[in-house]
Enzyme design. Structure first.
Site, PDB file in Angstrom:
ATOM      1  N   ARG A  63       0.848  -1.187   0.000  1.00 56.63           N
ATOM      2  CA  ARG A  63       0.000   0.000   0.000  1.00 56.63           C
ATOM      3  C   ARG A  63       0.887   1.242   0.000  1.00 56.63           C
ATOM      4  O   ARG A  63       2.087   1.154   0.186  1.00 56.63           O
ATOM      5  CB  ARG A  63      -0.954  -0.018   1.213  1.00 56.63           C
ATOM      6  CG  ARG A  63      -0.236  -0.468   2.459  1.00 56.63           C
ATOM      7  CD  ARG A  63      -0.574   0.251   3.687  1.00 56.63           C
ATOM      8  NE  ARG A  63      -0.482   1.680   3.583  1.00 56.63           N
ATOM      9  CZ  ARG A  63       0.657   2.389   3.732  1.00 56.63           C
ATOM     10  NH1 ARG A  63       1.830   1.797   3.950  1.00 56.63           N
ATOM     11  NH2 ARG A  63       0.632   3.698   3.637  1.00 56.63           N
ATOM     12  N   GLY A  64       0.226   2.406  -0.163  1.00 53.60           N
ATOM     13  CA  GLY A  64       0.998   3.629  -0.328  1.00 53.60           C
ATOM     14  C   GLY A  64       1.133   3.867  -1.827  1.00 53.60           C
ATOM     15  O   GLY A  64       1.437   2.930  -2.577  1.00 53.60           O
ATOM     16  N   ALA A  65       0.890   5.109  -2.246  1.00 53.79           N
ATOM     17  CA  ALA A  65       0.771   5.385  -3.686  1.00 53.79           C
ATOM     18  C   ALA A  65       1.984   4.930  -4.515  1.00 53.79           C
ATOM     19  O   ALA A  65       1.834   4.167  -5.484  1.00 53.79           O
ATOM     20  CB  ALA A  65       0.469   6.866  -3.893  1.00 53.79           C
ATOM     21  N   ARG A 106      -7.239  -0.376  -7.186  1.00 50.55           N
ATOM     22  CA  ARG A 106      -7.564   0.758  -6.309  1.00 50.55           C
ATOM     23  C   ARG A 106      -7.650   2.020  -7.184  1.00 50.55           C
ATOM     24  O   ARG A 106      -6.751   2.252  -8.002  1.00 50.55           O
ATOM     25  CB  ARG A 106      -6.503   0.932  -5.209  1.00 50.55           C
ATOM     26  CG  ARG A 106      -6.447  -0.256  -4.245  1.00 50.55           C
ATOM     27  CD  ARG A 106      -5.591   0.047  -3.031  1.00 50.55           C
ATOM     28  NE  ARG A 106      -6.276   0.895  -2.086  1.00 50.55           N
ATOM     29  CZ  ARG A 106      -5.693   1.444  -1.004  1.00 50.55           C
ATOM     30  NH1 ARG A 106      -4.409   1.213  -0.777  1.00 50.55           N
ATOM     31  NH2 ARG A 106      -6.375   2.203  -0.187  1.00 50.55           N
ATOM     32  N   GLN A 213      -2.775   2.463   9.817  1.00 52.43           N
ATOM     33  CA  GLN A 213      -1.444   2.504   9.178  1.00 52.43           C
ATOM     34  C   GLN A 213      -0.451   3.299  10.034  1.00 52.43           C
ATOM     35  O   GLN A 213       0.751   3.024  10.019  1.00 52.43           O
ATOM     36  CB  GLN A 213      -1.539   3.140   7.778  1.00 52.43           C
ATOM     37  CG  GLN A 213      -2.217   2.283   6.727  1.00 52.43           C
ATOM     38  CD  GLN A 213      -3.691   2.578   6.621  1.00 52.43           C
ATOM     39  OE1 GLN A 213      -4.334   2.961   7.594  1.00 52.43           O
ATOM     40  NE2 GLN A 213      -4.257   2.391   5.451  1.00 52.43           N
ATOM     41  N   ASP A 254      -2.031  10.737  -2.504  1.00 56.21           N
ATOM     42  CA  ASP A 254      -2.376   9.668  -3.442  1.00 56.21           C
ATOM     43  C   ASP A 254      -2.657  10.205  -4.830  1.00 56.21           C
ATOM     44  O   ASP A 254      -2.478   9.515  -5.826  1.00 56.21           O
ATOM     45  CB  ASP A 254      -3.559   8.855  -2.914  1.00 56.21           C
ATOM     46  CG  ASP A 254      -3.086   7.994  -1.756  1.00 56.21           C
ATOM     47  OD1 ASP A 254      -3.006   8.511  -0.630  1.00 56.21           O
ATOM     48  OD2 ASP A 254      -2.739   6.825  -2.006  1.00 56.21           O
ATOM     49  N   LYS A 265      -4.990  10.000   2.630  1.00 54.66           N
ATOM     50  CA  LYS A 265      -5.725   9.153   3.580  1.00 54.66           C
ATOM     51  C   LYS A 265      -6.815   9.924   4.319  1.00 54.66           C
ATOM     52  O   LYS A 265      -6.588  11.048   4.753  1.00 54.66           O
ATOM     53  CB  LYS A 265      -4.710   8.542   4.560  1.00 54.66           C
ATOM     54  CG  LYS A 265      -5.269   7.644   5.635  1.00 54.66           C
ATOM     55  CD  LYS A 265      -6.158   6.549   5.121  1.00 54.66           C
ATOM     56  CE  LYS A 265      -5.501   5.651   4.098  1.00 54.66           C
ATOM     57  NZ  LYS A 265      -6.473   4.807   3.351  1.00 54.66           N
TER      58      LYS A 265
HETATM   59  O1  MRU Z   1      -4.784   3.195   1.893  1.00 60.71           O
HETATM   60  P1  MRU Z   1      -3.290   3.395   1.899  1.00 60.71           P
HETATM   61  O2  MRU Z   1      -2.637   2.875   3.122  1.00 60.71           O
HETATM   62  O3  MRU Z   1      -2.667   2.906   0.624  1.00 60.71           O
HETATM   63  O4  MRU Z   1      -3.120   4.983   1.918  1.00 60.71           O
HETATM   64  C1  MRU Z   1      -1.841   5.513   1.814  1.00 60.71           C
HETATM   65  C2  MRU Z   1      -1.803   6.990   2.000  1.00 60.71           C
HETATM   66  O5  MRU Z   1      -2.805   7.630   2.105  1.00 60.71           O
HETATM   67  C3  MRU Z   1      -0.459   7.648   1.954  1.00 60.71           C
HETATM   68  O6  MRU Z   1      -0.478   8.809   2.712  1.00 60.71           O
HETATM   69  C4  MRU Z   1      -0.132   7.989   0.491  1.00 60.71           C
HETATM   70  O7  MRU Z   1      -0.180   6.871  -0.327  1.00 60.71           O
HETATM   71  C5  MRU Z   1       1.145   8.670   0.307  1.00 60.71           C
HETATM   72  S1  MRU Z   1       2.514   7.897   1.085  1.00 60.71           S
HETATM   73  C6  MRU Z   1       3.686   7.587  -0.003  1.00 60.71           C
END
Ligand code: MRU
Length: 375
Positions: A63-65, A106, A213, A254, A265
């Site tokens: 996870r994470g963009a 996603r 997270q 994201d 998030k």
């Molecule tokens: O749902 P997630 O855990 O994938 O959400 C991630 C976030 O919202 C992060 O803040 C975002 O991807 C940027 S972090 C590199």
């Protein structure tokens, strides 16, 4: 079948400053740390099909963009390895079908479709070559993304660290560390970079409901890195600001629209409003690949809604009565007017973002997004 490789690292001192192996390529499969098991267990998965990668992205094992972009690019390579196509005419539909399918895992993080689109575009440029050579080029591109991600994270860390002062507290949301990228992280790596530079910084990590997270991943990364960290429930952010414990809020993104509106998030928007009330700098840290110049404002950003189970049965335990109605958007959009600066690998963009972000793209010669057709 998922191949699960148990890995237990108990010696914390050995792990400190060791980059997290969030995503790697084994030579045949994508290897990633299963983030749903952290912090209780450090287990790596080896995934060899697009279906397995899709599931891992959907379920937030990765996870994470930026991380899901790289995982999908490598997943595409794993998936097409076994293709029996002998010509571009046979290979192209297979490739595009797999890319569209992965892109559907996603909807909000634009890095996912950005990385897949980059792979498809590359394949188109070498379409005249034998399929085996096209596959090799694609794999080289996907593995290069890991190294590129490290470079970009390092640059964002350095640009962002200049915004932090010795002795200050920083409020973070969700997880924006090495786990959220294939490299070192976005917003959290800004804090880690300042710490390595000798600044005394203290992280106040929002736990980040509903999937925690912040509690599970950010707190784990801070302990691993030796950066002082205090975990708070999301509802405590206003008090932490009011008591002067933090001087900045640093978050990731994201998807960022051309005007700087930022999807991140769920709960991020609330922090930006609070930061304004308390006169605290609210900064977004994200690579240029997170900026979607094809959309003018945040109104056009698709927001993922996730299942009620995540709230009714938080981590497998009954946390609300079954049958209650639930609203579970995974992201929200922070209006650009609440953002003091956007830190990218090119520096810190300030308002008005339409101009400052455009100038960064012009310098970088990065092409605009051309979304992959979701399958
Ligand atoms: O749902 P997630 O855990 O994938 O959400 C991630 C976030 O919202 C992060 O803040 C975002 O991807 C940027 S972090 C590199």
């Amino acid at each position: 079948m998922l191949l699960e490789c148990g890995l237990t690292l108990t010696d914390r001192s050995r792990r400190e400053h060791m980059p997290i192996e969030t995503i790697t390529w084994t030579g045949e499969k994508v290897r990633l740390i299963d983030q749903t098991l952290l912090p209780a267990e450090e287990r790596h998965l080896e995934l060899g099909s697009v279906e397995e990668i899709w599931e891992a992205i959907k379920m937030l094992r990765v996870r994470g963009a930026p991380a899901i972009g790289v995982a999908a690019a490598l997943g595409l390579c794993a998936g097409i390895r076994g293709s029996r196509a002998t010509s571009w005419a046979e290979f192209e539909p297979e490739l595009k079908r797999a890319a569209g399918y992965l892109a559907s895992a996603r909807p909000t993080a634009v890095n996912l479709s950005w990385a897949l689109e980059r792979m498809v575009r590359l394949a188109e440029t070498v379409r005249d070559q034998p399929v085996a050579a096209i596959k090799e080029r694609l794999l080289a591109e996907a593995t290069a993304m890991i190294e590129e991600d490290h470079r970009i994270c390092r640059a964002m860390g350095e640009h962002g660290a200049a915004l932090l002062t010795d002795g200050q507290g920083v409020l973070t949301h969700c997880n924006t560390g090495g786990l959220a990228t294939a490299g070192l992280g976005t917003a959290l790596n800004v804090v880690f970079t300042a710490h390595r530079q000798g600044k005394r910084v203290h992280v106040f990590a929002d736990e980040t409901r509903p999937l925690l997270q912040g509690a599970r991943l950010t707190a784990w990364e801070c302990l691993r890195e030796g950066v002082p960290c205090t975990l708070i429930c999301d509802s405590m952010a206003a008090v932490v600001m009011r008591q002067g414990k933090v001087k900045s809020v640093l978050v990731g993104a994201d998807r960022i629209a051309a005007n700087g509106d930022t999807a991140n998030k769920i709960g991020t928007y609330m922090l930006a409003v609070l930061a304004k009330e308390h006169g605290i700098g609210f900064y977004v840290v994200a690579p240029l690949s997170t900026i979607d110049r094809a959309i003018a404002s945040g109104d056009e950003i698709p927001i993922e809604e996730r299942g009620a189970e995540e709230i009714i049965r938080g981590f497998g335990r009954q946390t609300a009565p079954s049958g209650v109605q639930v609203f579970n958007p995974a992201f929200d959009v922070t209006p650009h007017r609440l953002i003091a600066g956007i830190v990218t690998e090119r520096g810190v963009a300030g308002p008005p973002y339409t101009e400052s972000l455009r100038a960064m793209f012009e310098e970088s010669a990065m092409r605009p997004h051309r979304p992959v057709k979701r399958g």
